[in-house]
Design a protein around this motif. Structure first.
Motif, short mmCIF file in Angstrom:
data_model
loop_
_atom_site.label_atom_id
_atom_site.label_comp_id
_atom_site.label_asym_id
_atom_site.label_seq_id
_atom_site.Cartn_x
_atom_site.Cartn_y
_atom_site.Cartn_z
N SER A 32 -0.90 -13.45 -6.72
CA SER A 32 0.49 -13.04 -6.55
C SER A 32 1.02 -13.86 -5.37
O SER A 32 0.28 -14.17 -4.44
CB SER A 32 0.60 -11.55 -6.25
OG SER A 32 0.18 -10.78 -7.35
N PHE A 34 4.15 -14.56 -2.39
CA PHE A 34 5.10 -13.83 -1.57
C PHE A 34 5.78 -14.77 -0.57
O PHE A 34 5.21 -15.77 -0.16
CB PHE A 34 4.38 -12.74 -0.76
CG PHE A 34 3.55 -11.80 -1.57
CD1 PHE A 34 2.24 -12.10 -1.88
CD2 PHE A 34 4.08 -10.60 -2.03
CE1 PHE A 34 1.46 -11.24 -2.64
CE2 PHE A 34 3.31 -9.74 -2.79
CZ PHE A 34 2.00 -10.06 -3.09
N LEU A 46 8.66 -8.23 3.90
CA LEU A 46 8.59 -8.90 2.61
C LEU A 46 10.00 -9.32 2.20
O LEU A 46 10.92 -8.51 2.15
CB LEU A 46 8.01 -7.96 1.55
CG LEU A 46 7.94 -8.54 0.15
CD1 LEU A 46 6.95 -9.69 0.10
CD2 LEU A 46 7.55 -7.45 -0.85
N LYS A 49 8.86 -11.60 -3.98
CA LYS A 49 7.52 -11.80 -4.53
C LYS A 49 7.60 -12.16 -6.00
O LYS A 49 8.62 -11.93 -6.67
CB LYS A 49 6.69 -10.53 -4.36
CG LYS A 49 7.19 -9.35 -5.18
CD LYS A 49 6.38 -8.10 -4.93
CE LYS A 49 6.93 -6.91 -5.73
NZ LYS A 49 6.25 -5.66 -5.42
N THR A 51 4.61 -12.23 -9.40
CA THR A 51 3.23 -11.89 -9.72
C THR A 51 2.65 -12.67 -10.88
O THR A 51 1.43 -12.61 -11.12
CB THR A 51 3.10 -10.39 -10.02
OG1 THR A 51 3.95 -10.09 -11.13
CG2 THR A 51 3.52 -9.56 -8.81
N SER A 93 -1.87 -13.61 -2.56
CA SER A 93 -2.79 -12.49 -2.57
C SER A 93 -3.61 -12.54 -3.85
O SER A 93 -3.05 -12.64 -4.93
CB SER A 93 -2.00 -11.18 -2.50
OG SER A 93 -2.84 -10.07 -2.63
N ARG A 95 -6.98 -10.53 -5.73
CA ARG A 95 -7.86 -9.39 -5.62
C ARG A 95 -9.28 -9.89 -5.41
O ARG A 95 -9.79 -10.68 -6.19
CB ARG A 95 -7.78 -8.51 -6.86
CG ARG A 95 -8.42 -7.15 -6.64
CD ARG A 95 -7.94 -6.15 -7.65
NE ARG A 95 -8.53 -6.36 -8.96
CZ ARG A 95 -8.23 -5.64 -10.03
NH1 ARG A 95 -7.32 -4.68 -9.93
NH2 ARG A 95 -8.79 -5.88 -11.17
N TYR A 103 -6.88 -6.68 -1.46
CA TYR A 103 -5.99 -7.82 -1.64
C TYR A 103 -5.80 -8.51 -0.31
O TYR A 103 -4.89 -8.18 0.44
CB TYR A 103 -4.63 -7.36 -2.18
CG TYR A 103 -4.67 -6.93 -3.62
CD1 TYR A 103 -4.85 -5.60 -3.96
CD2 TYR A 103 -4.52 -7.85 -4.64
CE1 TYR A 103 -4.88 -5.20 -5.28
CE2 TYR A 103 -4.54 -7.46 -5.96
CZ TYR A 103 -4.72 -6.13 -6.27
OH TYR A 103 -4.74 -5.74 -7.56
N LYS A 104 -6.65 -9.48 0.00
CA LYS A 104 -6.49 -10.19 1.25
C LYS A 104 -5.36 -11.18 1.13
O LYS A 104 -5.33 -12.00 0.23
CB LYS A 104 -7.80 -10.89 1.62
CG LYS A 104 -7.78 -11.45 3.02
CD LYS A 104 -9.17 -11.83 3.47
CE LYS A 104 -9.76 -12.95 2.67
NZ LYS A 104 -11.12 -13.31 3.12
N LEU A 105 -4.43 -11.12 2.07
CA LEU A 105 -3.26 -11.98 2.04
C LEU A 105 -3.55 -13.22 2.87
O LEU A 105 -4.00 -13.11 4.01
CB LEU A 105 -2.09 -11.20 2.62
CG LEU A 105 -0.67 -11.57 2.24
CD1 LEU A 105 -0.48 -11.46 0.74
CD2 LEU A 105 0.30 -10.63 2.94
N THR A 106 -3.30 -14.38 2.29
CA THR A 106 -3.46 -15.64 2.99
C THR A 106 -2.09 -16.23 3.25
O THR A 106 -1.30 -16.41 2.31
CB THR A 106 -4.31 -16.61 2.16
OG1 THR A 106 -5.61 -16.04 1.93
CG2 THR A 106 -4.48 -17.93 2.90
N PHE A 107 -1.80 -16.55 4.51
CA PHE A 107 -0.49 -17.04 4.90
C PHE A 107 -0.47 -18.55 5.09
O PHE A 107 -1.48 -19.16 5.47
CB PHE A 107 -0.07 -16.41 6.23
CG PHE A 107 0.29 -14.95 6.15
CD1 PHE A 107 -0.68 -13.98 6.32
CD2 PHE A 107 1.59 -14.56 5.91
CE1 PHE A 107 -0.36 -12.63 6.25
CE2 PHE A 107 1.93 -13.21 5.83
CZ PHE A 107 0.95 -12.25 5.99
#
Lengths: 117, 118
Positions: A32, A34, A46, A49, A51, A93, A95, A103-107
């Motif tokens: 997903s 964002f 936020l 987004k 998905t 993100s 899973r 759901y680790k978010l990577t920026f």
């Protein structure tokens, strides 16, 4: 692994100018996507987004389309305002655990936008 | 609607002191994440908890520890503070996905706790 590459700033525009902030990603799995915004001295909010492929996220005049073929999620706005001045983060993100909720978010590194009157 | 609550919002400590940050997730959210954002940097993932168990670990120093309690709130404990620990610490929460209720992977962030180490 997962990573996000976004256009380095700072970006300085005049009010009512057109904005594009480029964002591309690499991901294991189907992410997903964002856009988060951080106004000066504040937390992460936020912005929009998407998905799945070809989804378009939109909010407050900002738009971004999930392009699977180019692994991109570029942020655009037709006419920026002084109040849009902030740091914009592209993020993904995926899973991590099957059946789990991790759901680790990577920026991305963030892009500072300054809009002058 | 209730959001993620973090406390304190601001904290000033001396080097080698300890600090504890608290996070109260959105009601019924079962997963909590901690992120660290240094000045001018992007948020870096530290650690996450699912149903009170550690579920993933990122770039969290050994001097830091965290846990999630039975009421799902979480605490980040930082010891032997260093100048480089000065940062904005974000907590986020999310809800487990099920087959009947898919999850978009969105994390809901708190306002952050700003730690300054002098």
């Amino acid at each position: 692994g997962n990573s996000v590459t976004q256009m380095e700033g700072p970006v300085t525009l005049s009010e009512e100018a057109f904005l594009t902030i480029n964002c591309t990603y690499t991901a294991t799995g189907y992410p997903s996507l964002f856009w988060y915004v951080q106004y000066p001295g504040e937390g992460l909010q936020l912005l929009l987004k998407a998905t799945k492929a070809d989804d378009k996220g939109s909010n407050k005049g900002f738009e971004a389309t999930y392009r699977k073929e180019t692994t991109s999620f570029h942020l655009e706005k037709g006419s920026v305002q002084v109040s849009d001045s902030a740091v914009y983060f592209c993020a993904l993100s995926v899973r991590e655990n099957s059946g789990g909720s991790n759901y680790k978010l990577t920026f991305g590194k963030g892009t500072l936008l300054t809009v002058n009157p | 609607a209730a959001g993620v609550i973090q406390s304190p919002r601001h904290l000033i400590k001396e080097k080698r002191e300890t600090a504890t940050l608290k996070c109260y997730p959105i009601p019924r959210h079962d997963t909590v994440y901690w992120y660290q954002q240094g000045p001018g940097q992007d948020p870096q993932f530290l650690i996450s908890f699912y149903e009170k168990m550690q579920s993933d670990k990122g770039s969290i120093p050994d001097r830091f520890s965290a846990q999630q309690f039975s009421d799902y709130h979480s605490e980040l404990n930082m010891s032997s503070l260093e100048l480089g620990d000065s940062a904005l610490y974000f907590c986020a929460s999310s809800l487990r996905a099920t087959t009947s209720k898919p999850n978009t992977g969105e994390l809901f962030f708190g306002e952050g706790s700003r730690l300054t180490v002098l």
